[in-house]
Design a protein around this motif. Sequence first.
Motif, PDB file in Angstrom:
ATOM      1  N   ASP A 199       0.889  -1.311   0.269  1.00  0.00           N
ATOM      2  CA  ASP A 199       0.038   0.285   0.107  1.00  0.00           C
ATOM      3  C   ASP A 199       1.052   1.252  -0.256  1.00  0.00           C
ATOM      4  O   ASP A 199       1.351   1.341   0.527  1.00  0.00           O
ATOM      5  CB  ASP A 199      -0.673  -0.053   0.830  1.00  0.00           C
ATOM      6  CG  ASP A 199      -1.905  -0.888   0.856  1.00  0.00           C
ATOM      7  OD1 ASP A 199      -2.052  -1.105   0.422  1.00  0.00           O
ATOM      8  OD2 ASP A 199      -2.012  -2.011   2.710  1.00  0.00           O
ATOM      9  N   GLU A 248      -2.879   5.600  -0.750  1.00  0.00           N
ATOM     10  CA  GLU A 248      -3.936   4.299  -0.465  1.00  0.00           C
ATOM     11  C   GLU A 248      -4.159   4.822   0.727  1.00  0.00           C
ATOM     12  O   GLU A 248      -5.862   4.690   0.964  1.00  0.00           O
ATOM     13  CB  GLU A 248      -3.329   3.496  -1.280  1.00  0.00           C
ATOM     14  CG  GLU A 248      -2.837   3.357  -2.938  1.00  0.00           C
ATOM     15  CD  GLU A 248      -2.370   2.059  -3.104  1.00  0.00           C
ATOM     16  OE1 GLU A 248      -2.660   1.932  -4.264  1.00  0.00           O
ATOM     17  OE2 GLU A 248      -1.958   1.198  -2.556  1.00  0.00           O
ATOM     18  N   LYS A 274      -4.739  -8.286   5.690  1.00  0.00           N
ATOM     19  CA  LYS A 274      -5.185  -8.814   4.482  1.00  0.00           C
ATOM     20  C   LYS A 274      -4.757 -10.629   3.478  1.00  0.00           C
ATOM     21  O   LYS A 274      -4.527 -10.821   4.030  1.00  0.00           O
ATOM     22  CB  LYS A 274      -4.039  -8.448   3.076  1.00  0.00           C
ATOM     23  CG  LYS A 274      -4.944  -6.453   3.351  1.00  0.00           C
ATOM     24  CD  LYS A 274      -3.700  -6.391   1.822  1.00  0.00           C
ATOM     25  CE  LYS A 274      -4.193  -4.631   2.115  1.00  0.00           C
ATOM     26  NZ  LYS A 274      -3.330  -3.905   0.790  1.00  0.00           N
ATOM     27  N   GLU A 330      -4.558  -8.686  -1.977  1.00  0.00           N
ATOM     28  CA  GLU A 330      -3.708  -7.532  -1.864  1.00  0.00           C
ATOM     29  C   GLU A 330      -5.059  -6.184  -1.618  1.00  0.00           C
ATOM     30  O   GLU A 330      -4.558  -5.138  -2.040  1.00  0.00           O
ATOM     31  CB  GLU A 330      -2.919  -7.586  -3.247  1.00  0.00           C
ATOM     32  CG  GLU A 330      -2.229  -6.292  -3.917  1.00  0.00           C
ATOM     33  CD  GLU A 330      -1.333  -5.848  -2.161  1.00  0.00           C
ATOM     34  OE1 GLU A 330      -0.855  -4.776  -2.239  1.00  0.00           O
ATOM     35  OE2 GLU A 330      -0.451  -7.066  -1.941  1.00  0.00           O
ATOM     36  N   SER A 331      -6.305  -6.580  -2.986  1.00  0.00           N
ATOM     37  CA  SER A 331      -7.345  -5.659  -2.680  1.00  0.00           C
ATOM     38  C   SER A 331      -7.985  -5.425  -1.576  1.00  0.00           C
ATOM     39  O   SER A 331      -9.144  -4.768  -1.447  1.00  0.00           O
ATOM     40  CB  SER A 331      -8.217  -5.394  -3.849  1.00  0.00           C
ATOM     41  OG  SER A 331      -8.932  -7.460  -3.964  1.00  0.00           O
TER      42      SER A 331
END
Length: 328
Positions: free
Chosen positions: A77, A81, A113, A116-117
Amino acid sequence: MKSFIIKENEADQRLDKYLRKLLPDAPGSFIYKMLRKKNIVLNQEKATGSEHLSVGDEVVCFLSDDTFEKFSRSSGDTIEELKRVPVQPAFSVVYEDEDMLVMNKPAGMLSQKAKESDISANEHMIAYLLETKALTEADLHTFRPSICNRLDRNTSGILLAGKTLRGLQRLSAELKSRSMKKYYRCLVKGDLPKKQLLKGYLLKDERENAVSVFQNGAPNRKYIETEYQPVEQFGDYTLLEVYLITGRSHQIRAHLASIGHPVIGDPKYGELRQNRLFEKAAGINRQLLHAYRVRFSDGREVVADLPADFEAALAWLRARHAAEPVKG
């Protein structure tokens, strides 16, 4: 030219390791070349990269803005972001000091997480620290606070985070040594009138992301201990406080289910057909398991209140049963 003063979170590491965090996209050969040419210096002196940093040291990079920006972009990140991540409205802080943060995670939020998104509690925690000025954008170049424990997505309650390197080290040491005691609240099927210590062995199926509990040890089976004590009884249901002695994946849910007392609302280990009418009537749509309190090795204790859906289910049961708190 950019100048950086070493802070406590960055001290006690080699200069080259620090530079790899500062310039994560720069090849190692570039970093060492800049050191040899004195384009990167330590305390106004030529450095090799093997020097150990101390608080107050100055690292100066004689690089163009374009070069620094090119090599300071992280594969994770970016700071921009992280700045766009909202501070989760349901995310509440139950304890905070200079080094650590204890938060009450809502059900439905990932601890960390999975891909990744994802935006997890870890990103929301960093957003909170940025908003409250406990963390600066400059700090994020070389140090990132982190969640130290994990809860399943649909388990609510206490998450521990290290705000500083010292905080991360202390929390990690307590978790590893088990000197920190962790207690959960859960609503289970059945009448459990007394305190009990459960022992067994857990085997995880990575493909199915599920575990099985056995009474005997065998290769790949991990020893587990789970202690529970009734808090409130409702006929065929019991509110338990569970002391998690060993901390394995899905331990509480699987261990209680293995003795015939699954956590209510648990889609993986519960008895959904038997409990469906109760769950529907009480508005339950996830496992009622909550990381309720922790007691640190120094005696400090932190409690995270039960979430609204859990309290609503208990209120529904109290309205239909003559429930009395269990004493002792």
